[in-house]
Motif scaffolding. Sequence first.
Motif, PDB file in Angstrom:
ATOM      1  N   ALA A 111       0.837  -1.207   0.000  1.00 21.16           N
ATOM      2  CA  ALA A 111       0.000   0.000   0.000  1.00 21.16           C
ATOM      3  C   ALA A 111       0.874   1.261   0.000  1.00 21.16           C
ATOM      4  CB  ALA A 111      -0.912  -0.003   1.216  1.00 21.16           C
ATOM      5  N   ALA A 112       1.996   1.214  -0.681  1.00 22.94           N
ATOM      6  CA  ALA A 112       2.946   2.328  -0.682  1.00 22.94           C
ATOM      7  C   ALA A 112       2.320   3.647  -1.134  1.00 22.94           C
ATOM      8  CB  ALA A 112       4.156   1.995  -1.548  1.00 22.94           C
ATOM      9  N   SER A 113       1.486   3.623  -2.159  1.00 22.50           N
ATOM     10  CA  SER A 113       0.861   4.861  -2.663  1.00 22.50           C
ATOM     11  C   SER A 113       0.036   5.554  -1.586  1.00 22.50           C
ATOM     12  CB  SER A 113      -0.017   4.579  -3.874  1.00 22.50           C
ATOM     13  OG  SER A 113       0.760   4.174  -4.961  1.00 22.50           O
ATOM     14  N   GLU A 114      -0.691   4.757  -0.814  1.00 20.46           N
ATOM     15  CA  GLU A 114      -1.503   5.337   0.262  1.00 20.46           C
ATOM     16  C   GLU A 114      -0.618   6.008   1.308  1.00 20.46           C
ATOM     17  OE1 GLU A 114      -4.119   2.405   1.932  1.00 20.46           O
ATOM     18  OE2 GLU A 114      -4.772   1.735  -0.057  1.00 20.46           O
ATOM     19  N   TYR A 115       0.482   5.364   1.669  1.00 19.58           N
ATOM     20  CA  TYR A 115       1.363   5.930   2.689  1.00 19.58           C
ATOM     21  C   TYR A 115       2.101   7.160   2.184  1.00 19.58           C
ATOM     22  CZ  TYR A 115       0.364   2.077   5.780  1.00 19.58           C
ATOM     23  OH  TYR A 115      -0.278   1.197   6.605  1.00 19.58           O
ATOM     24  N   VAL A 116       2.486   7.163   0.917  1.00 14.71           N
ATOM     25  CA  VAL A 116       3.121   8.358   0.346  1.00 14.71           C
ATOM     26  C   VAL A 116       2.112   9.507   0.315  1.00 14.71           C
ATOM     27  CG1 VAL A 116       4.125   9.353  -1.746  1.00 14.71           C
ATOM     28  CG2 VAL A 116       4.918   7.131  -0.908  1.00 14.71           C
ATOM     29  N   ASP A 117       0.865   9.216  -0.042  1.00 17.49           N
ATOM     30  CA  ASP A 117      -0.178  10.247  -0.008  1.00 17.49           C
ATOM     31  C   ASP A 117      -0.367  10.789   1.413  1.00 17.49           C
ATOM     32  OD1 ASP A 117      -0.603   9.986  -2.717  1.00 17.49           O
ATOM     33  OD2 ASP A 117      -2.412   8.754  -2.512  1.00 17.49           O
ATOM     34  N   ASP A 118      -0.373   9.895   2.412  1.00 21.63           N
ATOM     35  CA  ASP A 118      -0.480  10.332   3.811  1.00 21.63           C
ATOM     36  C   ASP A 118       0.704  11.217   4.191  1.00 21.63           C
ATOM     37  OD1 ASP A 118      -2.826   8.910   4.097  1.00 21.63           O
ATOM     38  OD2 ASP A 118      -1.895   7.238   5.176  1.00 21.63           O
ATOM     39  N   HIS A 119       1.898  10.820   3.777  1.00 26.77           N
ATOM     40  CA  HIS A 119       3.092  11.623   4.063  1.00 26.77           C
ATOM     41  C   HIS A 119       2.952  13.022   3.463  1.00 26.77           C
ATOM     42  CE1 HIS A 119       7.230  12.942   4.403  1.00 26.77           C
ATOM     43  NE2 HIS A 119       7.199  13.195   3.106  1.00 26.77           N
ATOM     44  N   ARG A 120       2.539  13.086   2.224  1.00 25.66           N
ATOM     45  CA  ARG A 120       2.389  14.398   1.558  1.00 25.66           C
ATOM     46  C   ARG A 120       1.315  15.245   2.247  1.00 25.66           C
ATOM     47  NH1 ARG A 120       3.123  11.456  -3.992  1.00 25.66           N
ATOM     48  NH2 ARG A 120       5.354  11.765  -4.278  1.00 25.66           N
ATOM     49  N   GLU A 121       0.245  14.591   2.672  1.00 24.70           N
ATOM     50  CA  GLU A 121      -0.816  15.312   3.382  1.00 24.70           C
ATOM     51  C   GLU A 121      -0.289  15.905   4.690  1.00 24.70           C
ATOM     52  OE1 GLU A 121      -4.392  17.032   3.622  1.00 24.70           O
ATOM     53  OE2 GLU A 121      -3.785  15.762   1.946  1.00 24.70           O
ATOM     54  N   ARG A 122       0.491  15.140   5.432  1.00 20.66           N
ATOM     55  CA  ARG A 122       1.062  15.639   6.694  1.00 20.66           C
ATOM     56  C   ARG A 122       2.039  16.777   6.450  1.00 20.66           C
ATOM     57  NH1 ARG A 122       4.136  12.849   9.871  1.00 20.66           N
ATOM     58  NH2 ARG A 122       3.377  13.903  11.706  1.00 20.66           N
ATOM     59  N   GLN A 123       2.742  16.738   5.326  1.00 17.26           N
ATOM     60  CA  GLN A 123       3.751  17.766   5.047  1.00 17.26           C
ATOM     61  C   GLN A 123       3.133  19.078   4.570  1.00 17.26           C
ATOM     62  OE1 GLN A 123       7.049  17.481   5.844  1.00 17.26           O
ATOM     63  NE2 GLN A 123       6.302  15.607   6.785  1.00 17.26           N
ATOM     64  N   LYS A 124       1.850  19.083   4.262  1.00 19.33           N
ATOM     65  CA  LYS A 124       1.186  20.309   3.813  1.00 19.33           C
ATOM     66  C   LYS A 124       1.162  21.382   4.893  1.00 19.33           C
ATOM     67  CE  LYS A 124      -1.885  18.419   0.304  1.00 19.33           C
ATOM     68  NZ  LYS A 124      -3.283  18.151  -0.061  1.00 19.33           N
ATOM     69  N   ARG A 125       1.348  21.012   6.136  1.00 21.47           N
ATOM     70  CA  ARG A 125       1.345  22.013   7.214  1.00 21.47           C
ATOM     71  C   ARG A 125       2.594  22.873   7.188  1.00 21.47           C
ATOM     72  NH1 ARG A 125       1.148  18.082  12.212  1.00 21.47           N
ATOM     73  NH2 ARG A 125       0.195  16.803  10.665  1.00 21.47           N
ATOM     74  N   PHE A 126       3.584  22.484   6.399  1.00 24.69           N
ATOM     75  CA  PHE A 126       4.814  23.256   6.256  1.00 24.69           C
ATOM     76  C   PHE A 126       4.770  24.005   4.930  1.00 24.69           C
ATOM     77  CE2 PHE A 126       5.801  19.474   8.784  1.00 24.69           C
ATOM     78  CZ  PHE A 126       6.230  20.083   9.955  1.00 24.69           C
ATOM     79  N   VAL A 127       5.657  24.935   4.753  1.00 21.64           N
ATOM     80  CA  VAL A 127       5.673  25.735   3.535  1.00 21.64           C
ATOM     81  C   VAL A 127       5.966  24.870   2.313  1.00 21.64           C
ATOM     82  CG1 VAL A 127       6.844  27.641   2.363  1.00 21.64           C
ATOM     83  CG2 VAL A 127       6.356  27.792   4.807  1.00 21.64           C
ATOM     84  N   PHE A 128       6.866  23.915   2.465  1.00 22.16           N
ATOM     85  CA  PHE A 128       7.215  23.048   1.347  1.00 22.16           C
ATOM     86  C   PHE A 128       7.765  21.724   1.883  1.00 22.16           C
ATOM     87  CE2 PHE A 128      11.064  25.111   2.543  1.00 22.16           C
ATOM     88  CZ  PHE A 128      12.102  24.234   2.240  1.00 22.16           C
ATOM     89  N   ASP A 129       7.774  20.732   1.012  1.00 21.87           N
ATOM     90  CA  ASP A 129       8.365  19.435   1.338  1.00 21.87           C
ATOM     91  C   ASP A 129       9.454  19.171   0.301  1.00 21.87           C
ATOM     92  OD1 ASP A 129       9.062  16.900   2.121  1.00 21.87           O
ATOM     93  OD2 ASP A 129       7.193  15.960   1.504  1.00 21.87           O
ATOM     94  N   PRO A 130      10.710  19.219   0.712  1.00 19.54           N
ATOM     95  CA  PRO A 130      11.803  19.052  -0.245  1.00 19.54           C
ATOM     96  C   PRO A 130      12.069  17.596  -0.636  1.00 19.54           C
ATOM     97  CG  PRO A 130      12.682  19.346   1.949  1.00 19.54           C
ATOM     98  CD  PRO A 130      11.188  19.510   2.059  1.00 19.54           C
ATOM     99  N   LEU A 131      11.401  16.655   0.014  1.00 18.00           N
ATOM    100  CA  LEU A 131      11.678  15.241  -0.222  1.00 18.00           C
ATOM    101  C   LEU A 131      10.981  14.744  -1.483  1.00 18.00           C
ATOM    102  CD1 LEU A 131      13.038  12.675   0.908  1.00 18.00           C
ATOM    103  CD2 LEU A 131      10.898  12.195   2.108  1.00 18.00           C
ATOM    104  N   VAL A 132      11.753  14.167  -2.373  1.00 22.33           N
ATOM    105  CA  VAL A 132      11.193  13.512  -3.555  1.00 22.33           C
ATOM    106  C   VAL A 132      10.995  12.047  -3.171  1.00 22.33           C
ATOM    107  CG1 VAL A 132      11.572  12.859  -5.957  1.00 22.33           C
ATOM    108  CG2 VAL A 132      12.364  15.092  -5.115  1.00 22.33           C
ATOM    109  N   VAL A 133       9.737  11.648  -3.090  1.00 24.21           N
ATOM    110  CA  VAL A 133       9.425  10.275  -2.678  1.00 24.21           C
ATOM    111  C   VAL A 133       8.435   9.674  -3.667  1.00 24.21           C
ATOM    112  CG1 VAL A 133       7.650  11.053  -1.051  1.00 24.21           C
ATOM    113  CG2 VAL A 133       8.641   8.802  -0.766  1.00 24.21           C
TER     114      VAL A 133
END
Length: 188
Positions: A111-133
């Motif tokens: 279920a990697a896609s779901e977890y990457v989506d969750d990660h991106r959702e959590r990172q929205k609270r910051f100005v940017f997410d520099p991680l390419v995942v």
Amino acid sequence: LETAADRHHTAAGSRLPLVVREDDPWLADEWRRRGVGDTHFAIDALSTYEETADALVALLLEPMRHLRHVIVVGAGPLALALLAELSQRGRELQFVGEGAALPEVTLVDAAASEYVDDHRERQKRFVFDPLVVSAVDDYPALEPVERRIRAMQAQDAGAGCLAVVVDLEDSRLGTRLALRYRDILVLE
């Protein structure tokens, strides 16, 4: 006579309660944020996964490694904490890293896609997410991971630019990979 309870007072003389809680990395982060601004408590949450992820990121980002890619196998709490820590470290490197770059990350799990989506959702609270995942929705086993390793070795013309982190309970996958790829940093 001073008691242990007396030593836990603030400068203003009021008692300052101390709360320690161990949690899943996401829950620890949310619980910690809820206490921001509360003057009656000093709130923090200790997550063993966050502490381990911090140590792993320090190891992965050592200057002599020159990692360009990290394969994370499994989507357990350590893998999720690792993604969050890499994102945070990347934000910090933007200001003090003298152009240091984060390695790209591939998450391999059913279920990697779901977890990457969750990660991106959590990172929205910051100005940017520099991680390419990126996500690979595949069973986290030897053959699918080896396929990714071979492709990345061919692309980067060498193994020294690649590391693998395995976050699977009761698995010997990390040991099996380390036996087959002795020139790759494999952490389990």
